[in-house]
Structures are given as structure tokens and as C-alpha cells.
Scaffold this motif. Structure first.
Motif, PDB file in Angstrom:
ATOM      1  N   GLU A  41       0.849  -1.188   0.000  1.00 57.88           N
ATOM      2  CA  GLU A  41       0.000   0.000   0.000  1.00 57.88           C
ATOM      3  C   GLU A  41       0.885   1.239   0.000  1.00 57.88           C
ATOM      4  OE1 GLU A  41      -2.862  -0.031   3.108  1.00 57.88           O
ATOM      5  OE2 GLU A  41      -3.659  -2.000   2.590  1.00 57.88           O
ATOM      6  N   SER A  42       0.791   2.025  -1.063  1.00 60.38           N
ATOM      7  CA  SER A  42       1.705   3.156  -1.241  1.00 60.38           C
ATOM      8  C   SER A  42       1.594   4.185  -0.126  1.00 60.38           C
ATOM      9  CB  SER A  42       1.459   3.825  -2.595  1.00 60.38           C
ATOM     10  OG  SER A  42       0.120   4.283  -2.698  1.00 60.38           O
ATOM     11  N   LYS A  43       0.370   4.467   0.329  1.00 56.69           N
ATOM     12  CA  LYS A  43       0.201   5.456   1.396  1.00 56.69           C
ATOM     13  C   LYS A  43       0.839   4.973   2.694  1.00 56.69           C
ATOM     14  CE  LYS A  43      -3.984   7.756  -0.296  1.00 56.69           C
ATOM     15  NZ  LYS A  43      -5.403   8.106   0.016  1.00 56.69           N
ATOM     16  N   ALA A  44       0.649   3.695   3.005  1.00 52.70           N
ATOM     17  CA  ALA A  44       1.246   3.127   4.220  1.00 52.70           C
ATOM     18  C   ALA A  44       2.762   3.131   4.120  1.00 52.70           C
ATOM     19  CB  ALA A  44       0.722   1.711   4.447  1.00 52.70           C
ATOM     20  N   GLY A  45       3.282   2.805   2.941  1.00 55.23           N
ATOM     21  CA  GLY A  45       4.718   2.791   2.755  1.00 55.23           C
ATOM     22  C   GLY A  45       5.337   4.169   2.925  1.00 55.23           C
ATOM     23  N   GLU A  46       4.687   5.194   2.357  1.00 50.15           N
ATOM     24  CA  GLU A  46       5.213   6.554   2.484  1.00 50.15           C
ATOM     25  C   GLU A  46       5.070   7.077   3.909  1.00 50.15           C
ATOM     26  OE1 GLU A  46       7.053   8.286   0.364  1.00 50.15           O
ATOM     27  OE2 GLU A  46       6.990   6.371  -0.708  1.00 50.15           O
ATOM     28  N   TYR A  47       3.993   6.672   4.580  1.00 48.88           N
ATOM     29  CA  TYR A  47       3.805   7.055   5.988  1.00 48.88           C
ATOM     30  C   TYR A  47       4.948   6.497   6.844  1.00 48.88           C
ATOM     31  CZ  TYR A  47       1.874   6.665  10.728  1.00 48.88           C
ATOM     32  OH  TYR A  47       1.685   6.701  12.096  1.00 48.88           O
ATOM     33  N   LEU A  48       5.289   5.241   6.608  1.00 47.20           N
ATOM     34  CA  LEU A  48       6.378   4.628   7.362  1.00 47.20           C
ATOM     35  C   LEU A  48       7.718   5.251   6.999  1.00 47.20           C
ATOM     36  CD1 LEU A  48       5.236   0.901   7.144  1.00 47.20           C
ATOM     37  CD2 LEU A  48       5.358   2.288   9.216  1.00 47.20           C
ATOM     38  N   ARG A  49       7.933   5.501   5.713  1.00 44.82           N
ATOM     39  CA  ARG A  49       9.180   6.123   5.285  1.00 44.82           C
ATOM     40  C   ARG A  49       9.364   7.492   5.947  1.00 44.82           C
ATOM     41  NH1 ARG A  49      11.995   5.897   0.283  1.00 44.82           N
ATOM     42  NH2 ARG A  49      10.147   5.116  -0.818  1.00 44.82           N
TER      43      ARG A  49
END
Length: 223
Positions: free
Chosen positions: A9-17
Motif C-alpha cells: 500500500e503506497s500510502k502506508a509505505g510513504e507514511y512509514l518512510r
């Protein structure tokens, strides 16, 4: 500390990054399991955050592949919170299991524990490859019964190789881990250091353990 996030999930990945970067970590994000396995094999990470529910290659399959080739702590992040799912993750070799949704503060706390545990395990280990043995706490190196004297940088370089047996380490990864520097393609510091290490570790012995992977870097393996 460098963390790999495997999250489709791109949003989750960017949130974690974003959050982990603000917390002081260097973060790479893979958007699928295959890319995650590739990055984990190509680069050296201190921790992997792994989502379970991903298409094509799910977290379970990623974990199975990583367990055979990469010795890096893994923390599962998943919406599946049943006891059966948690036990499955732990039995596959994961170090921890965090159920979504979770607070970022709890994630950071779990990460710190996993990193601390991983560091303690590494420091307690006596690493062996063929007839080569290194005692990390005592910083002692022995090959075929012979004590070998290394400089601090040479020992750190050998330790990096031994912690990732069979894994190809690029010059940039070696430079960042051993010298804490960004790699400059015009700098041959890594090649010089590896050559000096080979003179002590490999040259006096018939069986060579440090191998050049042309155009990429180096690999330590008993072929």
C-alpha cells in the motif's frame, strides 16, 4: 541504522518512510514481495518491516525466502491479529509481530527492542566460515589454527563479510558500514582495504574466501 519496509500500500509505505526518516533511520521501501527480497539480498539492513497481505508474493513467502539467505531481524506488520497468524509469523522466524492499526510510538519502541536484540546476538556470536573464525567481543581472528592480526578497519570489514556470508556487498554498502561515508566512485578505499584483508586472510591459504563480483562488489563464501 537502515530499515527496509516491504509494503504494497503506497500510502502506508510513504507514511512509514516519512515517520522513520524523521526518527533518524535510513529507509528503503519496496512495494511488493519480489522487490523486497531483491533489496534484502542486494543491500545490508539492520531491520525489515514486512507486511503480510500482499498480492503475488505474500509476507509468508517473503519470510521463507529471506530466512534461507538473509540474517536480518524481521518485524511483521499486518491486519491479521489472530493467535494462529501471530504464531505462524514467529515460527517462520520473525522477531516480532505488530497488528494494524498501531501507534507509531509503539512501532518505534518495537523497532528499538528488535535492533537492540539483534545487536546483542551479533556481539555474542563467534562467527565461522570454513577454517576461519572470528570472536567479535574479543576481536580475535583465527584461520586454520593461526592467529591473524588485523587493524580495526580490517576487522570491521571482515565482520561485515562474515555477518552476510554468500551475500554480494556493493562497494557503497561496504563504505557506508565500515567507514560511515558516502561512496565516491573515484575513491578506491574499499578495494585497497579488501586487498589488504585478502593478504592476511586468503593469500597464505589455498582455499580463498573473499571473492570479487566484477562490476558489483565482493562476496565472502566458502566455494
Amino acid at each position: 541504522m537502515r530499515i527496509l519496509v516491504i509494503e504494497d500500500e503506497s500510502k502506508a509505505g510513504e507514511y512509514l518512510r516519512s515517520g522513520l526518516t524523521e526518527a533518524g533511520y535510513v529507509v528503503d521501501v519496496a512495494s511488493n514481495g519480489a522487490d523486497g527480497v531483491h533489496l534484502a539480498e542486494e543491500f545490508v539492513y539492520d531491520l525489515i518491516l514486512l507486511d503480510v497481505m500482499m498480492p503475488e508474493m505474500d509476507g509468508w513467502e517473503v519470510m521463507k525466502r529471506l530466512d534461507k539467505q538473509v540474517k536480518t531481524p524481521v518485524l511483521f506488520l499486518t491486519a491479521k491479529g489472530t493467535l494462529e497468524e501471530r504464531l505462524k509469523g514467529l515460527e517462520l522466524g520473525a522477531d516480532d509481530y505488530l497488528v494494524k492499526p498501531f501507534s507509531f510510538a509503539e512501532l518505534l519502541a518495537r523497532i528499538r527492542v528488535a535492533l537492540r536484540r539483534g545487536a546483542q546476538v551479533k556481539q555474542e556470536e563467534i562467527l565461522e566460515l570454513a577454517d576461519l573464525q572470528i570472536d567479535i567481543p574479543k576481536r580475535r581472528v583465527i584461520r586454520a589454527g593461526n592467529r591473524i592480526s588485523l587493524t580495526n578497519k580490517e576487522f570491521n570489514l571482515l565482520q561485515l563479510f562474515m555477518l552476510h556470508p554468500g551475500q554480494v556487498l556493493s562497494r557503497s554498502v561496504i563504505a557506508s558500514r565500515v567507514w560511515d561515508m558516502n561512496f565516491d566512485s573515484d575513491t578506491n578505499v574499499v578495494d585497497v582495504a579488501v586487498r589488504r584483508l585478502r593478504q592476511k586472510i586468503d593469500d597464505p591459504f589455498a582455499n580463498k574466501l573473499i571473492h570479487t563480483v566484477h562490476g558489483v562488489g565482493y562476496r565472502c563464501e566458502d566455494e
